[in-house]
Each structure stands twice: as C-alpha cells, then as structure tokens.
Scaffold this motif. Sequence first.
Motif, PDB file in Angstrom:
ATOM      1  N   HIS A  47       0.835  -1.208   0.000  1.00 12.53           N
ATOM      2  CA  HIS A  47       0.000   0.000   0.000  1.00 12.53           C
ATOM      3  C   HIS A  47       0.870   1.258   0.000  1.00 12.53           C
ATOM      4  N   ALA A  48       2.011   1.197   0.685  1.00 13.74           N
ATOM      5  CA  ALA A  48       2.868   2.377   0.803  1.00 13.74           C
ATOM      6  C   ALA A  48       3.329   2.881  -0.560  1.00 13.74           C
ATOM      7  N   LEU A  49       3.481   1.965  -1.521  1.00 14.89           N
ATOM      8  CA  LEU A  49       3.984   2.346  -2.840  1.00 14.89           C
ATOM      9  C   LEU A  49       3.003   3.222  -3.609  1.00 14.89           C
ATOM     10  N   ILE A  50       1.752   3.251  -3.179  1.00 12.82           N
ATOM     11  CA  ILE A  50       0.753   4.073  -3.857  1.00 12.82           C
ATOM     12  C   ILE A  50       1.104   5.555  -3.736  1.00 12.82           C
ATOM     13  N   LYS A  51       1.563   5.955  -2.547  1.00 12.56           N
ATOM     14  CA  LYS A  51       1.807   7.371  -2.293  1.00 12.56           C
ATOM     15  C   LYS A  51       3.282   7.729  -2.179  1.00 12.56           C
ATOM     16  N   CYS A  52       4.133   6.747  -1.967  1.00  8.16           N
ATOM     17  CA  CYS A  52       5.545   7.050  -1.704  1.00  8.16           C
ATOM     18  C   CYS A  52       6.443   6.305  -2.685  1.00  8.16           C
ATOM     19  N   GLN A  53       7.182   7.059  -3.473  1.00  2.65           N
ATOM     20  CA  GLN A  53       8.142   6.454  -4.409  1.00  2.65           C
ATOM     21  C   GLN A  53       9.580   6.690  -3.952  1.00  2.65           C
ATOM     22  N   ASP A  54       9.736   6.883  -2.653  1.00  4.16           N
ATOM     23  CA  ASP A  54      11.071   7.044  -2.068  1.00  4.16           C
ATOM     24  C   ASP A  54      11.430   5.731  -1.389  1.00  4.16           C
ATOM     25  N   PRO A  55      12.239   4.875  -2.055  1.00  8.20           N
ATOM     26  CA  PRO A  55      12.518   3.552  -1.494  1.00  8.20           C
ATOM     27  C   PRO A  55      13.191   3.603  -0.133  1.00  8.20           C
ATOM     28  N   ARG A  56      14.039   4.611   0.084  1.00  6.23           N
ATOM     29  CA  ARG A  56      14.709   4.715   1.377  1.00  6.23           C
ATOM     30  C   ARG A  56      13.695   4.985   2.487  1.00  6.23           C
ATOM     31  N   ARG A  57      12.700   5.848   2.202  1.00  7.26           N
ATOM     32  CA  ARG A  57      11.683   6.177   3.203  1.00  7.26           C
ATOM     33  C   ARG A  57      10.823   4.960   3.521  1.00  7.26           C
ATOM     34  N   VAL A  58      10.434   4.212   2.489  1.00  9.36           N
ATOM     35  CA  VAL A  58       9.617   3.015   2.705  1.00  9.36           C
ATOM     36  C   VAL A  58      10.388   1.981   3.518  1.00  9.36           C
ATOM     37  N   GLN A  59      11.644   1.765   3.155  1.00  9.54           N
ATOM     38  CA  GLN A  59      12.465   0.771   3.856  1.00  9.54           C
ATOM     39  C   GLN A  59      12.671   1.162   5.314  1.00  9.54           C
ATOM     40  N   GLU A  60      12.996   2.442   5.556  1.00  3.77           N
ATOM     41  CA  GLU A  60      13.239   2.897   6.917  1.00  3.77           C
ATOM     42  C   GLU A  60      11.956   2.859   7.745  1.00  3.77           C
ATOM     43  N   SER A  61      10.841   3.244   7.127  1.00  5.56           N
ATOM     44  CA  SER A  61       9.571   3.245   7.842  1.00  5.56           C
ATOM     45  C   SER A  61       9.178   1.833   8.258  1.00  5.56           C
ATOM     46  N   ARG A  62       9.400   0.867   7.374  1.00  9.06           N
ATOM     47  CA  ARG A  62       9.074  -0.524   7.721  1.00  9.06           C
ATOM     48  C   ARG A  62       9.841  -0.958   8.971  1.00  9.06           C
ATOM     49  N   ARG A  63      11.129  -0.598   9.004  1.00  9.01           N
ATOM     50  CA  ARG A  63      11.953  -0.991  10.154  1.00  9.01           C
ATOM     51  C   ARG A  63      11.525  -0.250  11.412  1.00  9.01           C
ATOM     52  N   GLU A  64      11.258   1.055  11.292  1.00 11.33           N
ATOM     53  CA  GLU A  64      10.848   1.845  12.455  1.00 11.33           C
ATOM     54  C   GLU A  64       9.539   1.339  13.035  1.00 11.33           C
ATOM     55  N   ILE A  65       8.584   1.032  12.172  1.00  6.10           N
ATOM     56  CA  ILE A  65       7.270   0.591  12.650  1.00  6.10           C
ATOM     57  C   ILE A  65       7.366  -0.787  13.298  1.00  6.10           C
ATOM     58  N   ALA A  66       8.091  -1.703  12.672  1.00 14.58           N
ATOM     59  CA  ALA A  66       8.248  -3.031  13.269  1.00 14.58           C
ATOM     60  C   ALA A  66       8.925  -2.921  14.629  1.00 14.58           C
ATOM     61  N   ALA A  67       9.980  -2.132  14.713  1.00 13.53           N
ATOM     62  CA  ALA A  67      10.689  -1.965  15.986  1.00 13.53           C
ATOM     63  C   ALA A  67       9.793  -1.324  17.041  1.00 13.53           C
ATOM     64  N   THR A  68       8.970  -0.367  16.619  1.00 13.96           N
ATOM     65  CA  THR A  68       8.071   0.313  17.554  1.00 13.96           C
ATOM     66  C   THR A  68       7.079  -0.658  18.168  1.00 13.96           C
ATOM     67  N   TRP A  69       6.409  -1.440  17.336  1.00 12.03           N
ATOM     68  CA  TRP A  69       5.394  -2.366  17.844  1.00 12.03           C
ATOM     69  C   TRP A  69       6.014  -3.425  18.750  1.00 12.03           C
ATOM     70  N   LEU A  70       7.204  -3.898  18.393  1.00 10.90           N
ATOM     71  CA  LEU A  70       7.872  -4.897  19.230  1.00 10.90           C
ATOM     72  C   LEU A  70       8.330  -4.279  20.552  1.00 10.90           C
ATOM     73  N   ALA A  71       8.861  -3.065  20.493  1.00 11.77           N
ATOM     74  CA  ALA A  71       9.339  -2.403  21.708  1.00 11.77           C
ATOM     75  C   ALA A  71       8.213  -2.123  22.685  1.00 11.77           C
ATOM     76  N   LEU A  72       7.011  -1.904  22.163  1.00 11.48           N
ATOM     77  CA  LEU A  72       5.869  -1.563  23.012  1.00 11.48           C
ATOM     78  C   LEU A  72       5.121  -2.790  23.534  1.00 11.48           C
ATOM     79  N   GLY A  73       5.594  -3.981  23.156  1.00  4.29           N
ATOM     80  CA  GLY A  73       5.049  -5.180  23.791  1.00  4.29           C
ATOM     81  C   GLY A  73       4.106  -6.026  22.958  1.00  4.29           C
TER      82      GLY A  73
END
Length: 337
Positions: A47-73
């Motif tokens: 879904h992210a590719l619909i609005k974002c064509q910045d591969p670095r942003r998509v890649q970094e966001s995936r990692r940040e979000i996964a880390a966030t959910w895991l860190a919060l339990g």
Amino acid sequence: MQKTRVLTGITTTGTPHLGNYVGAIKPAIAASQDPNVQSYYFLADLHALIKCQDPRRVQESRREIAATWLALGLDTDNAIFYRQSDIPEIPELTWMLSCVCAKGLMNRAHAYKASVADNEAAGQPDPDKGVTMGLFGYPVLMAADILMFNANKVPVGRDQIQHIEMARDMGGRFNHLFKGQYFTLPEAVVDEKTQVLGGLDGRKMSKSYDNTIPLFVSEKKLLKLVRKIKTNSLEPGEPKDPDTCTLFQIYSAFATPEETRAMRARYLEGIGWGDAKNELFEYLNAYLREPRERYQALMEDPGHIESVLQKGAERARAEAAPMMDKLRHAVGLGSFI
C-alpha cells in the motif's frame, strides 16, 4: 471456542508518533494479548507504494514501525505479525478479486473521488491526471488483505468504513459466482472512544500537517517539541480550561485517572504554561524511557526484526497458501492432478 479474527494493517510511510500510539498501537497491543482473539498485524508496504516512491523512506519506515510495535510489547506468540510483501498470495488474490469487482464500485471510492475533485477544482482537462492504477484499485488490495485470512473484525477509522463495505461486496460476489462460502464477510469496527490527539499546532496530530511528536525521539528533542506545543496567552495564576488544551489532552491520554484529575485541578488553579509543558515532558519521558531503550536496541539489530517478521510470514503463509490453492480450484486454475 473459535477465536475471533481481527486484522489491522499499518501503512509504512512515516515515523510512529504519539497520536499513532494512543489511537491504534496501544489498543492493538492489548488485543494481541487476548487469548480469545487471533490478531493479524501487518506492515502494509505494498500500500505504501501508492503514495511514496522514495525507497529509502519506505524501507526505513518498515523498520521503524516493526521496531516500535515490538518495543511496546506486541505479543508475537499470539498475534501474527508480518510484512504484506512477504505474502505472495496477497497480490494473486488481488487479481482474482479485481476480476469480480465492478469498475463502478471503484469509481465511488473516496480517495479516487477526492483526486478527481482536486483535478476538476484545479481546472485540469483530464480528471484522472496523476491517478495511478494503484490508487484506483487500492480498495481491492485492501479487500485481499482482509479476505485472505477471513477476518471477522477490522478496526478502522470512519474514513475506512467504505473499504470494508467494498471488501464485503467483493467477497460476497466471489462466493456467489463460484458457489461456495470461500470468504467470511468482515465487519468494520469503529471505536468511538479512540482518542485523536492534537499536534504541535492544535490540529489533529498527523504527518500530513508536520505537527507530530515522534514516539522515540531523544529526551532533548522530546523536550524541544513539547515546548513548541501551541497554547493561549493566559498568564500564570489565571484559571485555564483543560478541555481545550492540547497539553492536557496529551497528558490525560497517558496518565492514570487519578493523575488526570489532579492535573485538571492544577489547571483550574492557574498552572503556568511553562510548568504545564515541563510536567508533560517529565511524564512522557518517564513513560517512554524503557520502550525507547528497547526500540533503540531493536533498531541496532535489524536481524532480530527480520527473524520476527519471517516467522510471522511463515505463520501467515501456512494459512494463505492452502487458501489460495482452494481458490485456484474454485475458479478453474487448479492443478490437473
């Protein structure tokens, strides 16, 4: 007793902020720990590719979000946590649903209609200027996400109810055409109690407004952002209305009922804005200190994040693969033996 299936997608184009935590992450993590619920949480990176064509942003966001959910339990033993792009059956089902979905249904999708309206307002001769097939067919991909796992309930905001109705339409149409109960028709769940936090400027906290407070910024940055929150010109000693104050709203979203009542009393007594901002910073900083440390450790160990997501993908595909095999046979694409 059969578990209720609840599915939530997380778009991977931004950095998680306080509003995301209060409105979506906190209740989702609580649900992940409920033994009577089978939760599916996925990084909606297609879904992210619909609005974002910045591969670095998509890649970094995936990692940040996964880390966030895991860190919060997030309980990944109970919940199934995966990347959408790791499940090849999803785009295959998207095509099958596209072949039973009326174009007229997609014409009525809110995002598409908004794009057309913007073009018309700008005097564009082509109402579809800038509209990709990804944007136009977005509800079909969302339907595939939901129907693949026969989700019973999908927590959404009011603006997403239409997409759940479309998923029901596509699932019901498929069931009718191919004469079977292949798909459970999902139910949209809108939590009227879900809080919408104000941002730095008083509007809804949103990356679209550039007014967010990221969850895991440094202490120094957190203090700087809290001090930027807009307040009125009332002086210390003058009573203040907590119900119209962004500072109080954010504080009460994290504090206990007793702490909230005590802070409300201080507002009525005329707490100064500087003191109110310092109180909010101290509370948030203490609340987020341990998960921030876990988050930073996870961000420095992408291999661990990858292993968690791969295990989640294996669990998801253990359901998706046989489901697609059944659907291929249903439409005439099964094997000859």
